[in-house]
Design an enzyme around this catalytic site. Structure first.
Site, PDB file in Angstrom:
ATOM      1  N   ARG A 191      32.794  36.877  41.724  1.00  0.00           N
ATOM      2  CA  ARG A 191      32.409  37.659  42.899  1.00  0.00           C
ATOM      3  C   ARG A 191      31.093  37.207  43.534  1.00  0.00           C
ATOM      4  O   ARG A 191      31.025  37.068  44.747  1.00  0.00           O
ATOM      5  CB  ARG A 191      32.374  39.157  42.576  1.00  0.00           C
ATOM      6  CG  ARG A 191      33.711  39.702  42.043  1.00  0.00           C
ATOM      7  CD  ARG A 191      33.766  41.222  42.009  1.00  0.00           C
ATOM      8  NE  ARG A 191      33.802  41.759  43.345  1.00  0.00           N
ATOM      9  CZ  ARG A 191      32.786  42.330  43.958  1.00  0.00           C
ATOM     10  NH1 ARG A 191      31.649  42.496  43.322  1.00  0.00           N
ATOM     11  NH2 ARG A 191      32.893  42.751  45.194  1.00  0.00           N
ATOM     12  N   ARG A 211      39.941  48.825  42.866  1.00  0.00           N
ATOM     13  CA  ARG A 211      38.538  48.874  42.437  1.00  0.00           C
ATOM     14  C   ARG A 211      38.087  50.276  42.028  1.00  0.00           C
ATOM     15  O   ARG A 211      37.344  50.429  41.051  1.00  0.00           O
ATOM     16  CB  ARG A 211      37.664  48.373  43.595  1.00  0.00           C
ATOM     17  CG  ARG A 211      36.228  48.122  43.226  1.00  0.00           C
ATOM     18  CD  ARG A 211      35.363  47.834  44.470  1.00  0.00           C
ATOM     19  NE  ARG A 211      36.007  46.995  45.430  1.00  0.00           N
ATOM     20  CZ  ARG A 211      35.801  45.686  45.566  1.00  0.00           C
ATOM     21  NH1 ARG A 211      34.937  45.070  44.796  1.00  0.00           N
ATOM     22  NH2 ARG A 211      36.436  45.006  46.496  1.00  0.00           N
ATOM     23  N   CYS A 225      28.656  23.354  36.246  1.00  0.00           N
ATOM     24  CA  CYS A 225      27.969  22.321  37.034  1.00  0.00           C
ATOM     25  C   CYS A 225      28.166  22.511  38.530  1.00  0.00           C
ATOM     26  O   CYS A 225      28.850  21.709  39.182  1.00  0.00           O
ATOM     27  CB  CYS A 225      28.449  20.958  36.595  1.00  0.00           C
ATOM     28  SG  CYS A 225      28.160  20.742  34.846  1.00  0.00           S
ATOM     29  N   GLY A 282      41.351  50.395  48.850  1.00  0.00           N
ATOM     30  CA  GLY A 282      40.154  50.122  49.634  1.00  0.00           C
ATOM     31  C   GLY A 282      38.923  50.941  49.332  1.00  0.00           C
ATOM     32  O   GLY A 282      37.820  50.543  49.707  1.00  0.00           O
ATOM     33  N   GLU A 289      47.163  52.961  46.934  1.00  0.00           N
ATOM     34  CA  GLU A 289      47.137  51.720  46.141  1.00  0.00           C
ATOM     35  C   GLU A 289      45.706  51.373  45.714  1.00  0.00           C
ATOM     36  O   GLU A 289      45.202  50.295  46.033  1.00  0.00           O
ATOM     37  CB  GLU A 289      47.670  50.539  46.972  1.00  0.00           C
ATOM     38  CG  GLU A 289      49.041  50.710  47.566  1.00  0.00           C
ATOM     39  CD  GLU A 289      49.394  49.581  48.556  1.00  0.00           C
ATOM     40  OE1 GLU A 289      48.598  48.624  48.740  1.00  0.00           O
ATOM     41  OE2 GLU A 289      50.481  49.655  49.145  1.00  0.00           O
ATOM     42  N   PRO A 290      45.025  52.241  44.995  1.00  0.00           N
ATOM     43  CA  PRO A 290      43.635  51.936  44.647  1.00  0.00           C
ATOM     44  C   PRO A 290      43.545  50.896  43.532  1.00  0.00           C
ATOM     45  O   PRO A 290      44.333  50.906  42.592  1.00  0.00           O
ATOM     46  CB  PRO A 290      43.101  53.279  44.143  1.00  0.00           C
ATOM     47  CG  PRO A 290      44.304  53.983  43.595  1.00  0.00           C
ATOM     48  CD  PRO A 290      45.471  53.534  44.432  1.00  0.00           C
TER      49      PRO A 290
HETATM   50  N1  LLP Z   1      46.656  47.019  48.278  1.00  0.00           N
HETATM   51  C1  LLP Z   1      46.667  45.785  48.804  1.00  0.00           C
HETATM   52  C2  LLP Z   1      47.817  45.372  49.608  1.00  0.00           C
HETATM   53  C3  LLP Z   1      45.592  44.913  48.578  1.00  0.00           C
HETATM   54  O1  LLP Z   1      45.606  43.697  49.108  1.00  0.00           O
HETATM   55  C4  LLP Z   1      44.494  45.340  47.780  1.00  0.00           C
HETATM   56  C5  LLP Z   1      43.372  44.446  47.511  1.00  0.00           C
HETATM   57  C6  LLP Z   1      44.544  46.632  47.235  1.00  0.00           C
HETATM   58  C7  LLP Z   1      45.626  47.453  47.516  1.00  0.00           C
HETATM   59  C8  LLP Z   1      43.452  47.162  46.362  1.00  0.00           C
HETATM   60  O2  LLP Z   1      42.238  47.257  47.049  1.00  0.00           O
HETATM   61  P1  LLP Z   1      40.976  48.008  46.381  1.00  0.00           P
HETATM   62  O3  LLP Z   1      41.355  49.451  46.182  1.00  0.00           O
HETATM   63  O4  LLP Z   1      40.688  47.333  45.092  1.00  0.00           O
HETATM   64  O5  LLP Z   1      39.895  47.824  47.373  1.00  0.00           O
HETATM   65  N2  LLP Z   1      38.428  40.201  45.080  1.00  0.00           N
HETATM   66  C9  LLP Z   1      37.762  41.065  46.025  1.00  0.00           C
HETATM   67  C10 LLP Z   1      38.660  42.187  46.480  1.00  0.00           C
HETATM   68  C11 LLP Z   1      39.975  41.699  47.062  1.00  0.00           C
HETATM   69  C12 LLP Z   1      40.913  42.813  47.438  1.00  0.00           C
HETATM   70  C13 LLP Z   1      42.261  42.304  47.734  1.00  0.00           C
HETATM   71  N3  LLP Z   1      43.239  43.297  48.041  1.00  0.00           N
HETATM   72  C14 LLP Z   1      36.474  41.543  45.425  1.00  0.00           C
HETATM   73  O6  LLP Z   1      36.158  41.177  44.284  1.00  0.00           O
HETATM   74  O7  LLP Z   1      35.697  42.267  46.067  1.00  0.00           O
END
Ligand code: LLP
Length: 425
Positions: A323, A287, A353, A239, A284-285
């Protein structure tokens, strides 16, 4: 320090000018910096030094094998959401015993595959999933380690499509049902409850909602211990956001500060209630590891002035980078090399398109036909969310390591896109 920078007016990835990459590999192409990737992972890994902690990279953000391989070598585990992602981890040489399996709809086949590779833990999201997993594990003569994804009902204050920790979301077990659901898990003969997890949303710039979620998990771990269910790990999910460079955007919390606060809170709690006995911590990073390590390199096909808007039509489209179309996400667009003339305000759009096929709106750009542009901070949820809409092959991916270029994914060939289809007999 950013590994994408202007040198003599030309945008570089590490020591490689981006035009060189366009010449060698064409466009659109995702370009990644190896140094940036290693640096981002280190921020997590170093903050965990000396602790029982595991960084499980959420590979949905970018699952290229070369990236998985580099991270696995640095000690990463992986957060997967499908059997396909597990096969990628194995193909990249990652260790399945450092894999956690998230997601609300795991199939019987996916559970079997994961059990046969002895993954670290299933992050279970519902009671029917517990029963299915118990049956699959029983039939294989195995015990499945499980964690419950608890929905702490915390507002992550992010885009509604990427907020996941509210009651209205499909994810996780409601906080108020968690104790009863753990009792069910503990009663099933082929499951072993070992952990607790949450994931409240993505692109969080402030860690306050994450720490609020942590407090709720701590409350549950204590209540479970009184019930005789003693957990070995606590998983904070992902997150943490990145800076996309939009005017007025807040800075994301530094990774080390966030992890420091998590550990401080956990240490104080373990000291007060468990005689200092530690609990393993998992992150669980996604992004935050890959987001700023990549750009999408694209070429201007045409400039199309209009009465209300001017369009800069490029060779990348919504199928390459979803995105903006999907979340109205703001992505930075930069000229790759200087162009004479005053900047003009353009909408940067692709050839697909759909009116929703745009990459950026109302940007001042000094560009001409044939010039290169870079869509910045495109390393996360770029290629992995891309599609073949309009029978467009997916972009190539190139990893830069100083002056060295590695083609880590070939551009898809249109004939491959319909190779699995057949005419009626
Ligand atoms: N763990 C779980 C269970 C998740 O569902 C996610 C992301 C993560 C970890 C990793 O989250 P992060 O650290 O990347 O924030 N496609 C969207 C983002 C969708 C995130 C889905 N879950 C975007 O492009 O902004």
């Amino acid at each position: 320090m950013s590994h994408f920078f202007q040198l003599d007016g030309v945008l570089h990835a590490e020591s490689t000018p981006l035009p060189r990459i366009a010449e060698h590999f064409g466009t659109p192409t995702y370009v990644y910096s190896k140094a940036a990737l290693l640096e981002n992972f280190s921020a997590f890994f170093d903050a965990c030094a000396g602790r029982d902690a595991l960084v499980c990279y959420a590979m949905k953000a970018n699952s290229n094998l070369a990236i998985l391989d580099l991270l696995a070598r640095q000690g990463a585990g992986f957060d997967i959401v499908s059997g396909g992602e597990l096969l990628r981890v194995i193909a990249a040489g990652g260790d399945p015993r450092k894999v956690i399996f998230s997601g609300v709809g795991k199939t019987v086949d996916e559970m079997r595959l994961a059990l046969s590779h002895d993954i670290l833990c299933f992050n279970v999201e519902s009671i029917p999933e517990l029963h299915r997993l118990n049956e699959v594990a029983g039939a294989m003569g195995k015990q499945a380690r499980v964690s419950l994804r608890v929905n702490p009902n915390v507002d992550a204050k992010t885009h509604p499509y990427i907020a996941t920790g509210l009651k209205a979301n499909k994810f996780g077990v409601a906080f108020d049902d968690a104790l009863a659901t753990y009792r069910t898990a503990a009663s099933l003969p082929h499951l072993v409850p070992v952990g607790i997890d949450c994931h409240i949303g993505s692109q969080l710039l402030d860690d306050a909602p994450l720490l609020e979620a942590l407090d709720k998990l701590i409350e549950l771990v204590d209540a479970l211990a009184l019930d005789g269910i003693v957990l070995d790990h606590l998983d904070m999910g992902g997150g943490i956001g990145i800076n996309y460079g939009e005017a007025g955007e807040a800075e994301p919390v530094p990774v080390g500060d966030y992890l420091g606060r998590v550990f401080a809170r956990i240490d104080a709690w373990r000291q007060a209630s468990y005689g200092g006995k530690p609990i393993k911590v998992i992150f669980e990073p996604g992004r935050a590891i890959v987001g700023d390590t990549g750009v999408l390199l694209t070429r201007v096909e045409f400039l199309k002035p209009g009465a209300e808007k001017n369009f800069c039509i490029v060779d990348a489209a919504m199928n390459d980078l979803m995105r903006p179309a999907l979340y109205q996400a703001w992505m930075d667009v930069r000229e790759v090399a200087p162009h004479d003339g005053e900047p003009v305000i353009y909408d940067v759009v692709g050839p697909v398109c759909e009116s929703g096929d745009w990459l950026a709106r109302e940007r001042a750009l000094a560009v001409g036909q044939g010039d290169l542009l870079a869509i910045m901070q495109a390393g996360a949820y770029g290629l992995t969310m891309s599609s073949n809409y309009n029978t467009r092959g997916r972009a190539a991916e190139v990893m830069v390591d100083g002056e060295q270029l590695h083609l880590i994914r070939q551009r898809e060939n249109p004939a491959d896109l319909f190779a699995l289809e057949s005419l009626l007999k």
